[in-house]
Design a protein around this motif. Sequence first.
Motif, PDB file in Angstrom:
ATOM      1  N   PRO A  60      -9.703  -4.948   0.634  1.00 47.82           N
ATOM      2  CA  PRO A  60      -9.283  -4.142   1.786  1.00 47.82           C
ATOM      3  C   PRO A  60      -8.658  -2.790   1.455  1.00 47.82           C
ATOM      4  CG  PRO A  60      -7.608  -5.775   1.310  1.00 47.82           C
ATOM      5  CD  PRO A  60      -8.694  -5.961   0.272  1.00 47.82           C
ATOM      6  N   HIS A  61      -8.554  -2.464   0.164  1.00 47.99           N
ATOM      7  CA  HIS A  61      -7.895  -1.191  -0.168  1.00 47.99           C
ATOM      8  C   HIS A  61      -8.445  -0.648  -1.481  1.00 47.99           C
ATOM      9  CE1 HIS A  61      -4.109   1.462  -0.026  1.00 47.99           C
ATOM     10  NE2 HIS A  61      -4.801   1.850  -1.085  1.00 47.99           N
ATOM     11  N   LEU A  62      -9.310   0.354  -1.359  1.00 48.00           N
ATOM     12  CA  LEU A  62      -9.912   1.006  -2.516  1.00 48.00           C
ATOM     13  C   LEU A  62      -9.789   2.514  -2.362  1.00 48.00           C
ATOM     14  CD1 LEU A  62     -13.333  -0.864  -2.732  1.00 48.00           C
ATOM     15  CD2 LEU A  62     -11.687  -0.745  -4.578  1.00 48.00           C
ATOM     16  N   HIS A  63     -10.076   3.218  -3.453  1.00 47.23           N
ATOM     17  CA  HIS A  63     -10.192   4.684  -3.420  1.00 47.23           C
ATOM     18  C   HIS A  63     -11.495   5.053  -4.125  1.00 47.23           C
ATOM     19  CE1 HIS A  63      -6.114   5.705  -1.948  1.00 47.23           C
ATOM     20  NE2 HIS A  63      -5.804   4.544  -2.484  1.00 47.23           N
ATOM     21  N   LEU A  64     -12.618   4.821  -3.431  1.00 47.50           N
ATOM     22  CA  LEU A  64     -13.917   5.033  -4.072  1.00 47.50           C
ATOM     23  C   LEU A  64     -14.204   6.499  -4.355  1.00 47.50           C
ATOM     24  CD1 LEU A  64     -16.158   2.584  -1.983  1.00 47.50           C
ATOM     25  CD2 LEU A  64     -15.446   2.309  -4.376  1.00 47.50           C
ATOM     26  N   SER A 120     -12.441   1.461   2.065  1.00 45.38           N
ATOM     27  CA  SER A 120     -12.047   2.476   1.085  1.00 45.38           C
ATOM     28  C   SER A 120     -11.431   3.686   1.767  1.00 45.38           C
ATOM     29  CB  SER A 120     -13.265   2.947   0.278  1.00 45.38           C
ATOM     30  OG  SER A 120     -12.897   4.019  -0.579  1.00 45.38           O
ATOM     31  N   ASN A 121     -10.383   4.196   1.164  1.00 50.12           N
ATOM     32  CA  ASN A 121      -9.851   5.483   1.569  1.00 50.12           C
ATOM     33  C   ASN A 121     -10.804   6.574   1.115  1.00 50.12           C
ATOM     34  OD1 ASN A 121      -6.840   5.039   2.524  1.00 50.12           O
ATOM     35  ND2 ASN A 121      -7.254   3.620   0.853  1.00 50.12           N
ATOM     36  N   CYS A 122     -10.807   7.677   1.859  1.00 49.95           N
ATOM     37  CA  CYS A 122     -11.614   8.834   1.459  1.00 49.95           C
ATOM     38  C   CYS A 122     -10.826  10.092   1.805  1.00 49.95           C
ATOM     39  CB  CYS A 122     -12.953   8.810   2.187  1.00 49.95           C
ATOM     40  SG  CYS A 122     -13.978  10.197   1.716  1.00 49.95           S
ATOM     41  N   TYR A 218      -2.546   2.808   7.041  1.00 52.64           N
ATOM     42  CA  TYR A 218      -1.645   3.745   6.362  1.00 52.64           C
ATOM     43  C   TYR A 218      -1.336   3.337   4.932  1.00 52.64           C
ATOM     44  CZ  TYR A 218       0.133   5.501  10.929  1.00 52.64           C
ATOM     45  OH  TYR A 218       0.285   6.059  12.166  1.00 52.64           O
ATOM     46  N   HIS A 219      -1.117   4.325   4.067  1.00 50.74           N
ATOM     47  CA  HIS A 219      -0.235   4.172   2.920  1.00 50.74           C
ATOM     48  C   HIS A 219       1.159   4.421   3.504  1.00 50.74           C
ATOM     49  CE1 HIS A 219      -3.920   4.726   0.703  1.00 50.74           C
ATOM     50  NE2 HIS A 219      -3.306   4.539  -0.452  1.00 50.74           N
ATOM     51  N   LEU A 220       2.033   3.409   3.442  1.00 51.18           N
ATOM     52  CA  LEU A 220       3.306   3.534   4.146  1.00 51.18           C
ATOM     53  C   LEU A 220       4.485   3.189   3.236  1.00 51.18           C
ATOM     54  CD1 LEU A 220       4.816   3.942   6.875  1.00 51.18           C
ATOM     55  CD2 LEU A 220       4.451   1.519   7.334  1.00 51.18           C
ATOM     56  N   SER A 250      -0.299  -0.387   3.819  1.00 50.04           N
ATOM     57  CA  SER A 250      -0.285  -0.770   2.414  1.00 50.04           C
ATOM     58  C   SER A 250       1.036  -0.348   1.778  1.00 50.04           C
ATOM     59  CB  SER A 250      -1.434  -0.104   1.664  1.00 50.04           C
ATOM     60  OG  SER A 250      -2.654  -0.677   2.068  1.00 50.04           O
ATOM     61  N   HIS A 251       1.402  -1.066   0.742  1.00 45.36           N
ATOM     62  CA  HIS A 251       2.604  -0.826  -0.075  1.00 45.36           C
ATOM     63  C   HIS A 251       3.901  -1.293   0.596  1.00 45.36           C
ATOM     64  CE1 HIS A 251       0.334   1.092  -3.166  1.00 45.36           C
ATOM     65  NE2 HIS A 251      -0.078   2.063  -2.405  1.00 45.36           N
ATOM     66  N   ILE A 252       4.396  -0.554   1.599  1.00 45.57           N
ATOM     67  CA  ILE A 252       5.730  -0.756   2.197  1.00 45.57           C
ATOM     68  C   ILE A 252       6.758  -1.226   1.150  1.00 45.57           C
ATOM     69  CG2 ILE A 252       5.044  -0.977   4.616  1.00 45.57           C
ATOM     70  CD1 ILE A 252       5.303  -4.019   4.404  1.00 45.57           C
ATOM     71  N   THR A 303      -7.621  -4.141  -4.580  1.00 47.68           N
ATOM     72  CA  THR A 303      -7.670  -3.747  -5.991  1.00 47.68           C
ATOM     73  C   THR A 303      -7.169  -2.318  -6.215  1.00 47.68           C
ATOM     74  OG1 THR A 303      -9.960  -2.981  -5.894  1.00 47.68           O
ATOM     75  CG2 THR A 303      -9.594  -5.300  -6.486  1.00 47.68           C
ATOM     76  N   ASP A 304      -7.178  -1.483  -5.153  1.00 47.83           N
ATOM     77  CA  ASP A 304      -6.575  -0.144  -5.220  1.00 47.83           C
ATOM     78  C   ASP A 304      -7.359   0.805  -6.131  1.00 47.83           C
ATOM     79  OD1 ASP A 304      -4.750   1.745  -4.457  1.00 47.83           O
ATOM     80  OD2 ASP A 304      -3.062   0.919  -5.550  1.00 47.83           O
ATOM     81  N   ASN A 305      -6.645   1.669  -6.817  1.00 51.62           N
ATOM     82  CA  ASN A 305      -7.305   2.711  -7.623  1.00 51.62           C
ATOM     83  C   ASN A 305      -8.070   2.102  -8.785  1.00 51.62           C
ATOM     84  OD1 ASN A 305      -4.670   3.778  -6.414  1.00 51.62           O
ATOM     85  ND2 ASN A 305      -5.833   5.623  -6.824  1.00 51.62           N
ATOM     86  N   LEU A 306      -9.097   2.831  -9.194  1.00 52.17           N
ATOM     87  CA  LEU A 306      -9.987   2.330 -10.242  1.00 52.17           C
ATOM     88  C   LEU A 306     -10.281   3.463 -11.228  1.00 52.17           C
ATOM     89  CD1 LEU A 306     -12.087   0.295 -11.395  1.00 52.17           C
ATOM     90  CD2 LEU A 306     -13.677   1.112  -9.644  1.00 52.17           C
TER      91      LEU A 306
HETATM   92 ZN    ZN Z   1      -4.083   3.474  -2.109  1.00 49.86          ZN
END
Ligand code: ZN
Length: 402
Positions: A60-64, A120-122, A218-220, A250-252, A303-306
């Motif tokens: 649910p959270h990637l940065h492709l 994925s975030n873009c 959000y990234h929050l 995400s995060h909090i 999995t987040d950043n790659l």
């Molecule tokens: Zn992120």
Amino acid sequence: MVDPWFICNARLPGRADLWRVGIAGARIISVEPQDDGGGRDLGPAWDAAGRLVSPGFVDPHLHLDKCLTSQRSQGAARNLDEAIRAVRAIKASFTRADVAERGRRALRMGVQHGTVAVRSNCEVDRSAGFNALEGLQQASREMAAQVDVQLIAFPQEGWFDTPGTIEDGAGSYVAQALERGVKVVGGNVNASLWPSDPQAQVDATFALAAQHDCDIDYHLDNADVAHAFTLPYVAEKVIAQGWQGRVAVSHIASLAQVSDAQAAQAIERVREADISVCVLPTRIRLTRVRELMEAGVNVACGTDNLRDPFVRFGDADPLKALLLLAQLTFGLDDASLEKLWSMATTRAARMLRLPDYGLAAGCAADLMVIDAHSVPQAILEQSTRLAVFKAGVQVAGPMQLQ
Ligand SMILES: [Zn+2]
């Protein structure tokens, strides 16, 4: 109707005994106890011999857009500010073809690990323009037979334009991305990073979500300080706008820094607002994962950043993220591992609001067969994904079942 086929003698997550899963075309048509078959000839079957069969992973959270770029910068950034500046420097060189090629490679990595859907975030902003978005839209189309892709228009550079600071006015680009078909409004809400008012960014994103009938992700509060705590305001906003079930954060991380009483109050409002929380074990200090779970909040794991300036390692494997998360949350007993499994499967699917995800008749045949006899074994031993199916067609795995 196409002829059905079966996976028999399967162990299923969260259920005792052995099961037989029937598949026809792109759908699951039956999930029945193994010993109900009698002598009936049901059709072609593959014997799982007690191995685990699960709905595929949902990441649910990637940065492709910036994945697989770590070799383009000088090394690991020491903090968020440095990482944002490092990505800004390489983002200007992104072309549509470059982003599409890296996006496809990362998606393919995920598919090989059993991932059937991702969000994925873009980044859309002054540095990237819409190159990253166009590249990921292309990669999503090209990979559609293997994995579902949702894109978030993400203002990594900050929402407002504040001259002389790192905040670089990505808000207007996010608004344009929604006109270009993006369905999820992003936000980078962090009171310790930007000079602008975090509540003003929340207000602006909720207005856009209402205007375009979009979900929010959000990234929050991605800071280990108590004062970067916009979560309670977000929960109030969700309830006021009637956006329950449509907002993920995400995060909090700051939730772990405020007092226990403040945290308990905020967690209760998050539950009422039906906000999904995504935790990302690429980060060492997480939020209050156990308290959120115990309160009944939908918590997912990504999995987040790659391999980018933020995180130089990774291979987009949700099973690795689950093991990292188990270690960080001291959740290495069987019951905790079973719960963790849902964070990269059913809970992540709920966060993405996937309509036909699951292991029941009528659900999409988006499945994986794992070389393990239980969920705890799969996580602890990082077991091989023997076969991965998307819409009933095998798309990865060394073992041919069909
Ligand atoms: Zn992120």
